[in-house]
Enzyme design. Sequence first.
Site, PDB file in Angstrom:
ATOM      1  N   ASP A  32       0.709  -1.215   0.048  1.00  0.00           N
ATOM      2  CA  ASP A  32      -0.030   0.066  -0.071  1.00  0.00           C
ATOM      3  C   ASP A  32       0.915   1.280  -0.095  1.00  0.00           C
ATOM      4  O   ASP A  32       1.900   1.317   0.723  1.00  0.00           O
ATOM      5  CB  ASP A  32      -0.892   0.023   1.216  1.00  0.00           C
ATOM      6  CG  ASP A  32      -1.923   1.067   1.172  1.00  0.00           C
ATOM      7  OD1 ASP A  32      -3.339   0.659   0.980  1.00  0.00           O
ATOM      8  OD2 ASP A  32      -1.890   2.150   1.067  1.00  0.00           O
ATOM      9  N   ASN A  90     -12.787  -3.097   2.771  1.00  0.00           N
ATOM     10  CA  ASN A  90     -13.868  -2.076   3.054  1.00  0.00           C
ATOM     11  C   ASN A  90     -14.868  -2.197   1.779  1.00  0.00           C
ATOM     12  O   ASN A  90     -14.590  -2.629   0.591  1.00  0.00           O
ATOM     13  CB  ASN A  90     -13.241  -0.877   2.890  1.00  0.00           C
ATOM     14  CG  ASN A  90     -12.152  -0.510   3.984  1.00  0.00           C
ATOM     15  OD1 ASN A  90     -12.275  -0.920   5.279  1.00  0.00           O
ATOM     16  ND2 ASN A  90     -11.076   0.169   3.834  1.00  0.00           N
ATOM     17  N   VAL A  99     -10.954   2.990  -3.310  1.00  0.00           N
ATOM     18  CA  VAL A  99     -10.724   2.500  -4.654  1.00  0.00           C
ATOM     19  C   VAL A  99     -11.744   1.228  -5.153  1.00  0.00           C
ATOM     20  O   VAL A  99     -11.866   0.215  -4.236  1.00  0.00           O
ATOM     21  CB  VAL A  99      -9.407   1.928  -4.681  1.00  0.00           C
ATOM     22  CG1 VAL A  99      -8.872   1.459  -6.189  1.00  0.00           C
ATOM     23  CG2 VAL A  99      -8.307   3.102  -4.401  1.00  0.00           C
ATOM     24  N   HIS A 103     -10.431  -5.249  -3.093  1.00  0.00           N
ATOM     25  CA  HIS A 103      -9.208  -5.550  -2.476  1.00  0.00           C
ATOM     26  C   HIS A 103      -9.232  -5.895  -1.016  1.00  0.00           C
ATOM     27  O   HIS A 103     -10.147  -5.490  -0.495  1.00  0.00           O
ATOM     28  CB  HIS A 103      -8.275  -4.376  -2.705  1.00  0.00           C
ATOM     29  CG  HIS A 103      -8.925  -2.867  -2.456  1.00  0.00           C
ATOM     30  ND1 HIS A 103      -9.786  -2.115  -2.842  1.00  0.00           N
ATOM     31  CD2 HIS A 103      -8.517  -2.111  -1.129  1.00  0.00           C
ATOM     32  CE1 HIS A 103      -9.993  -1.238  -2.198  1.00  0.00           C
ATOM     33  NE2 HIS A 103      -9.382  -1.190  -1.043  1.00  0.00           N
ATOM     34  N   HIS A 105      -7.037  -5.761   2.367  1.00  0.00           N
ATOM     35  CA  HIS A 105      -5.822  -5.192   3.138  1.00  0.00           C
ATOM     36  C   HIS A 105      -5.216  -6.209   3.955  1.00  0.00           C
ATOM     37  O   HIS A 105      -5.950  -6.937   4.941  1.00  0.00           O
ATOM     38  CB  HIS A 105      -6.262  -4.093   3.984  1.00  0.00           C
ATOM     39  CG  HIS A 105      -6.643  -2.868   3.251  1.00  0.00           C
ATOM     40  ND1 HIS A 105      -6.022  -1.560   3.032  1.00  0.00           N
ATOM     41  CD2 HIS A 105      -7.864  -2.698   2.633  1.00  0.00           C
ATOM     42  CE1 HIS A 105      -6.640  -0.830   2.361  1.00  0.00           C
ATOM     43  NE2 HIS A 105      -7.920  -1.272   2.297  1.00  0.00           N
TER      44      HIS A 105
END
Length: 115
Positions: A32, A90, A99, A103, A105
């Site tokens: 990230d 998220n 975004v 994805h 994290h």
Amino acid sequence: MSDMKTIFGKIICGDIPADVVYEDDDVLAFKDVNPQAPIHILIIPKKEEIPTLNDAESRHKELLGHMLLTASRIAADKGIAESGYRLIMNCNAEGGQTVFHLHLHLLGGRQMTGF
Ligand code: AMP
């Protein structure tokens, strides 16, 4: 892949650089750019731009499982499997998603707080 519009899509296409830590046919994992922990890696699907988890379908079951297993393997590679780590996905505005390319994290390397 050419119809991918987000910044992560551009990373997959090679239009934007990323610090890649793992890649296979289905997922890409990279650091990230604004890390929230000593280890902060994003795991994303490569072949298709799924905007949010809400857009995932039953045909994506294997891909979603693969993202989780990729995270645990990277955690082991980084030496944080035993100490522990946190996975976050998220979804949409109130989830904090910025975004809109699905994805996961992977955060670790320090004590996680909250929750
Ligand atoms: P989210 O808020 O869940 O949508 O997470 C998006 C994440 O992407 C944030 O943690 C950003 O720091 C990260 N990010 C945005 N642009 C880039 C980039 N070009 N390379 C790596 N990470 C990025």
